[in-house]
Design an enzyme around this catalytic site. Structure first.
Site, PDB file in Angstrom:
ATOM      1  N   LYS A 278       0.826  -1.221   0.000  1.00 54.75           N
ATOM      2  CA  LYS A 278       0.000   0.000   0.000  1.00 54.75           C
ATOM      3  C   LYS A 278       0.853   1.261   0.000  1.00 54.75           C
ATOM      4  O   LYS A 278       0.631   2.169  -0.787  1.00 54.75           O
ATOM      5  CB  LYS A 278      -0.893   0.082   1.255  1.00 54.75           C
ATOM      6  CG  LYS A 278      -1.976  -0.922   1.368  1.00 54.75           C
ATOM      7  CD  LYS A 278      -2.886  -0.606   2.563  1.00 54.75           C
ATOM      8  CE  LYS A 278      -2.182  -0.434   3.897  1.00 54.75           C
ATOM      9  NZ  LYS A 278      -1.667  -1.611   4.548  1.00 54.75           N
TER      10      LYS A 278
ATOM     11  N   ARG B  32      -9.842   1.382   8.358  1.00 55.54           N
ATOM     12  CA  ARG B  32      -9.381   0.031   8.684  1.00 55.54           C
ATOM     13  C   ARG B  32     -10.454  -0.775   9.395  1.00 55.54           C
ATOM     14  O   ARG B  32     -10.217  -1.926   9.757  1.00 55.54           O
ATOM     15  CB  ARG B  32      -8.158   0.146   9.600  1.00 55.54           C
ATOM     16  CG  ARG B  32      -6.909  -0.503   9.044  1.00 55.54           C
ATOM     17  CD  ARG B  32      -5.775  -0.136   9.968  1.00 55.54           C
ATOM     18  NE  ARG B  32      -4.609  -0.933   9.805  1.00 55.54           N
ATOM     19  CZ  ARG B  32      -3.515  -0.509   9.168  1.00 55.54           C
ATOM     20  NH1 ARG B  32      -3.481   0.653   8.574  1.00 55.54           N
ATOM     21  NH2 ARG B  32      -2.456  -1.267   9.150  1.00 55.54           N
TER      22      ARG B  32
ATOM     23  N   ARG C 208      12.213  -6.573   5.562  1.00 56.45           N
ATOM     24  CA  ARG C 208      12.228  -5.148   5.247  1.00 56.45           C
ATOM     25  C   ARG C 208      12.747  -4.298   6.406  1.00 56.45           C
ATOM     26  O   ARG C 208      12.687  -4.687   7.565  1.00 56.45           O
ATOM     27  CB  ARG C 208      10.840  -4.653   4.816  1.00 56.45           C
ATOM     28  CG  ARG C 208       9.861  -4.404   5.954  1.00 56.45           C
ATOM     29  CD  ARG C 208       8.526  -3.897   5.441  1.00 56.45           C
ATOM     30  NE  ARG C 208       7.604  -3.631   6.540  1.00 56.45           N
ATOM     31  CZ  ARG C 208       6.358  -3.221   6.384  1.00 56.45           C
ATOM     32  NH1 ARG C 208       5.859  -3.038   5.181  1.00 56.45           N
ATOM     33  NH2 ARG C 208       5.591  -2.987   7.441  1.00 56.45           N
TER      34      ARG C 208
ATOM     35  N   ARG D 169      11.062  -1.601  12.214  1.00 56.89           N
ATOM     36  CA  ARG D 169       9.906  -1.168  13.007  1.00 56.89           C
ATOM     37  C   ARG D 169       9.667  -2.167  14.131  1.00 56.89           C
ATOM     38  O   ARG D 169       9.810  -3.364  13.914  1.00 56.89           O
ATOM     39  CB  ARG D 169       8.664  -1.106  12.098  1.00 56.89           C
ATOM     40  CG  ARG D 169       8.366   0.281  11.578  1.00 56.89           C
ATOM     41  CD  ARG D 169       7.324   0.272  10.503  1.00 56.89           C
ATOM     42  NE  ARG D 169       6.067  -0.371  10.871  1.00 56.89           N
ATOM     43  CZ  ARG D 169       5.003  -0.440  10.077  1.00 56.89           C
ATOM     44  NH1 ARG D 169       5.048   0.115   8.882  1.00 56.89           N
ATOM     45  NH2 ARG D 169       3.899  -1.041  10.464  1.00 56.89           N
TER      46      ARG D 169
ATOM     47  N   ARG E 166      -0.788  -9.210  12.998  1.00 51.93           N
ATOM     48  CA  ARG E 166      -1.345  -8.071  12.246  1.00 51.93           C
ATOM     49  C   ARG E 166      -2.156  -8.557  11.055  1.00 51.93           C
ATOM     50  O   ARG E 166      -3.159  -7.963  10.687  1.00 51.93           O
ATOM     51  CB  ARG E 166      -0.210  -7.121  11.804  1.00 51.93           C
ATOM     52  CG  ARG E 166       0.280  -6.244  12.958  1.00 51.93           C
ATOM     53  CD  ARG E 166       1.695  -5.757  12.743  1.00 51.93           C
ATOM     54  NE  ARG E 166       1.833  -4.905  11.581  1.00 51.93           N
ATOM     55  CZ  ARG E 166       2.988  -4.724  10.920  1.00 51.93           C
ATOM     56  NH1 ARG E 166       4.076  -5.358  11.311  1.00 51.93           N
ATOM     57  NH2 ARG E 166       3.031  -3.914   9.894  1.00 51.93           N
TER      58      ARG E 166
HETATM   59  P1  ADP Z   1       0.861  -1.910   8.132  1.00 54.62           P
HETATM   60  O1  ADP Z   1      -0.163  -1.680   7.047  1.00 54.62           O
HETATM   61  O2  ADP Z   1       2.158  -2.453   7.610  1.00 54.62           O
HETATM   62  O3  ADP Z   1       0.323  -2.675   9.320  1.00 54.62           O
HETATM   63  P2  ADP Z   1       0.697   0.869   8.969  1.00 54.62           P
HETATM   64  O4  ADP Z   1       1.870   1.758   8.971  1.00 54.62           O
HETATM   65  O5  ADP Z   1      -0.403   1.163   8.004  1.00 54.62           O
HETATM   66  O6  ADP Z   1       1.331  -0.560   8.719  1.00 54.62           O
HETATM   67  O7  ADP Z   1       0.044   0.782  10.413  1.00 54.62           O
HETATM   68  C1  ADP Z   1       0.812   0.499  11.552  1.00 54.62           C
HETATM   69  C2  ADP Z   1      -0.083   0.427  12.790  1.00 54.62           C
HETATM   70  O8  ADP Z   1      -0.736   1.702  12.984  1.00 54.62           O
HETATM   71  C3  ADP Z   1      -1.230  -0.582  12.727  1.00 54.62           C
HETATM   72  O9  ADP Z   1      -0.828  -1.896  13.079  1.00 54.62           O
HETATM   73  C4  ADP Z   1      -2.198   0.033  13.741  1.00 54.62           C
HETATM   74  O10 ADP Z   1      -1.763  -0.228  15.058  1.00 54.62           O
HETATM   75  C5  ADP Z   1      -2.049   1.525  13.511  1.00 54.62           C
HETATM   76  N1  ADP Z   1      -3.044   2.058  12.548  1.00 54.62           N
HETATM   77  C6  ADP Z   1      -2.777   2.583  11.317  1.00 54.62           C
HETATM   78  N2  ADP Z   1      -3.899   2.991  10.710  1.00 54.62           N
HETATM   79  C7  ADP Z   1      -4.920   2.723  11.562  1.00 54.62           C
HETATM   80  C8  ADP Z   1      -6.334   2.895  11.513  1.00 54.62           C
HETATM   81  N3  ADP Z   1      -6.950   3.418  10.434  1.00 54.62           N
HETATM   82  N4  ADP Z   1      -7.071   2.493  12.583  1.00 54.62           N
HETATM   83  C9  ADP Z   1      -6.489   1.973  13.654  1.00 54.62           C
HETATM   84  N5  ADP Z   1      -5.167   1.765  13.784  1.00 54.62           N
HETATM   85  C10 ADP Z   1      -4.366   2.126  12.751  1.00 54.62           C
END
Ligand code: ADP
Length: 204
Positions: free
Chosen positions: A13, A88, A122, A151, A162
């Site tokens: 993404k 999400r 990564r 991370r 996740r």
């Molecule tokens: P990835 O898609 O690789 O899990 P992101 O950087 O998109 O990584 O998100 C990292 C973390 O941030 C998620 O695991 C969650 O804890 C939080 N997060 C991101 N976007 C949202 C959202 N829209 N609602 C709730 N938590 C979120």
């Protein structure tokens, strides 16, 4: 033009969002980056956010919706917005509809095996969030000059958690959008350029 990208962790993404934002002059909003930025400062809110993201859990809907709205009020929205990581949950999708008209929802499909492998292989920029495959590394700095680091949530165990969170809490929004005319699904197992072409092919 406003676009939502949906996909499991490490589905690509973020990579696709950067390319699409550039091509269509969109502002790229990554809620993961937004949360990590806030969490990098010292505050009660930062501690609260850490307690969720460091454990692979979603932050509460009310909090993320509030942060996204505040962020939208502060930025120049250019020709539109590219949402990466938001909504999400179905609740977030329903709330988003109240303040933004969505034109396209693109789901990037990848398997659990690919997710775990990509996450383990990564490393990410601590500042801009860009990710690199470990085989591409030429040093410990990102092209933007900031330090690269693993991370905290990019471990094999949390990758699996996740992915599960994605299927339980985020995947239902695919069902929610399936009948929406702007919904499309692309094969995320292909190369970056191929996935980009697939997405550009459905965005008119
Ligand atoms: P990835 O898609 O690789 O899990 P992101 O950087 O998109 O990584 O998100 C990292 C973390 O941030 C998620 O695991 C969650 O804890 C939080 N997060 C991101 N976007 C949202 C959202 N829209 N609602 C709730 N938590 C979120």
């Amino acid at each position: 033009m406003n676009i939502i990208l949906i996909g499991a962790p490490a589905s690509g993404k973020g990579t696709q969002a950067v390319k699409l934002a550039q091509k269509f002059n969109l502002v790229h909003i990554s809620t993961g980056d937004l949360l990590r930025n806030i969490a990098s400062e010292k505050s009660d809110l930062a501690d609260e956010i850490h307690s969720f993201i460091d454990n692979g859990k979603l932050v509460p809907d009310e909090l993320i919706i509030k942060l996204v709205k505040e962020h939208l009020n502060k930025i120049d929205q250019k020709s539109g917005i590219l949402f990466d990581g938001f909504p999400r949950t179905v609740f977030q999708a329903q709330q988003l509809e109240k303040f933004v008209n969505i034109d396209y929802v693109v789901e990037i499909k990848v398997s659990l095996e690919s997710v775990v492998k990509r996450i383990c292989d990564r490393i990410s920029c601590s500042k801009c969030g860009r990710t690199y495959h470990i085989s591409q590394l030429k040093g410990d700095l990102c092209e933007c000059g900031a330090k690269l680091q693993k991370r905290v949530d990019d471990t094999e165990e949390l990758a699996k958690d996740r992915y599960q969170v994605y299927y339980n809490q985020t995947y239902p929004i695919v069902e929610y959008y399936k009948n929406f005319k702007g919904y499309h699904s692309v094969d995320g197992e292909k190369s970056v350029d191929d996935v980009f072409e697939q997405i550009c092919g459905v965005i008119k």
